[in-house]
Design a protein around this motif. Sequence first.
Motif, PDB file in Angstrom:
ATOM      1  N   TYR A 256       0.802  -1.105   0.038  1.00  0.00           N
ATOM      2  CA  TYR A 256       0.003   0.070   0.057  1.00  0.00           C
ATOM      3  C   TYR A 256       0.891   1.160   0.058  1.00  0.00           C
ATOM      4  O   TYR A 256       1.426   1.610   0.976  1.00  0.00           O
ATOM      5  CB  TYR A 256      -0.773   0.184   1.295  1.00  0.00           C
ATOM      6  CG  TYR A 256      -1.684   1.170   1.414  1.00  0.00           C
ATOM      7  CD1 TYR A 256      -2.976   1.178   0.323  1.00  0.00           C
ATOM      8  CD2 TYR A 256      -1.589   2.131   2.171  1.00  0.00           C
ATOM      9  CE1 TYR A 256      -3.853   2.314   0.598  1.00  0.00           C
ATOM     10  CE2 TYR A 256      -2.432   3.233   2.216  1.00  0.00           C
ATOM     11  CZ  TYR A 256      -3.459   3.331   1.497  1.00  0.00           C
ATOM     12  OH  TYR A 256      -4.513   4.382   1.542  1.00  0.00           O
ATOM     13  N   ASN A 257       0.810   1.984  -1.194  1.00  0.00           N
ATOM     14  CA  ASN A 257       1.780   3.025  -1.103  1.00  0.00           C
ATOM     15  C   ASN A 257       1.052   4.271  -0.717  1.00  0.00           C
ATOM     16  O   ASN A 257      -0.052   4.655  -1.270  1.00  0.00           O
ATOM     17  CB  ASN A 257       2.043   3.233  -2.730  1.00  0.00           C
ATOM     18  CG  ASN A 257       3.081   1.990  -3.242  1.00  0.00           C
ATOM     19  OD1 ASN A 257       3.853   1.535  -2.412  1.00  0.00           O
ATOM     20  ND2 ASN A 257       2.576   1.698  -4.468  1.00  0.00           N
ATOM     21  N   LEU A 258       1.708   5.052   0.182  1.00  0.00           N
ATOM     22  CA  LEU A 258       1.231   6.511   0.482  1.00  0.00           C
ATOM     23  C   LEU A 258       2.523   7.467   0.873  1.00  0.00           C
ATOM     24  O   LEU A 258       3.639   7.347   0.823  1.00  0.00           O
ATOM     25  CB  LEU A 258       0.472   5.998   1.694  1.00  0.00           C
ATOM     26  CG  LEU A 258       1.505   5.910   3.033  1.00  0.00           C
ATOM     27  CD1 LEU A 258       0.492   6.050   4.448  1.00  0.00           C
ATOM     28  CD2 LEU A 258       1.809   4.443   3.174  1.00  0.00           C
TER      29      LEU A 258
END
Length: 287
Positions: A256-258
């Motif tokens: 999950y990229n953030l």
Amino acid sequence: VNGEEKLLVATTGGVFEIRDNKVKKVIDNQIALQLFQSKIEPNQLFVGLADGFGHLKYDKKKKSWDKFERNDSIKNSIKSIYETEEGTIYLGAWAAGIIKLNNPDDPKPLAIDTVQGLPLDGTEYAVSKINNNLVISCQKGLFKYNEQTNKVDTIKNWGINFTEAGLGIYKILNVKNGYWLSLYSNDKKKGRWAGVYRFLETESKDSFIIDRAFSKTIPQVAAYSLFEDGNFFWIANDKGVYKFDNTKKVNYKAPYNLNILKVTTSFNGKDSTLFNGTFYEKRDSII
């Protein structure tokens, strides 16, 4: 009820029917905790009370509810109700185990507790039908009840021995190809973890694949209500209500990229690993 859908609500002031935006009182001056429509007689409603148990029937010809009848042999607070195909009724009594009735007016209810092997530790007790077995869920885990021998045994083939793992079960819901369980930890030293797990049946139907990943996407608290509505599944806890679409396949383990906009650090007089340990202050700091 007899082909008619009715919306009934259990409250501390009684049981109410909501119809055409109007509210009608069905049972007065009773603290109602649980409602259950009879499988044997669909026009009959079982009601769990704060101080007992009772039932009433709907008269389709009169289009009204008959008088509420209490079973005076039961004084416990009833939090769950289950009826078998044969008409036997099992009541989950607050902090007192299970009460078995041969019929709603049974004058001699049978208590299922430590005498049969069910530990009385905790408050929530409920009976479910799992793989043709009567299963009791409670703070100490899952137990199988044998009606012929009137004995209770621990269930160990779910991939988790709930008793040894210190996991209590608050709610259990039977859905297609498996079960949803609202779980919580009994280990106060390691923290009171809680959450929802999904148990998927295997081909043998005697063992399960445990899906833990999705539960990490919602607050780790016990679910007070589990509800299946077609392709959707609802989870309610004290943090809110959450809806899952069963038709969508989601890989909860995918990265999950953030973007990180703010980091809060608490030093408590010790050095920080941020900036190779060169950022040091003896106070809480927001970067």
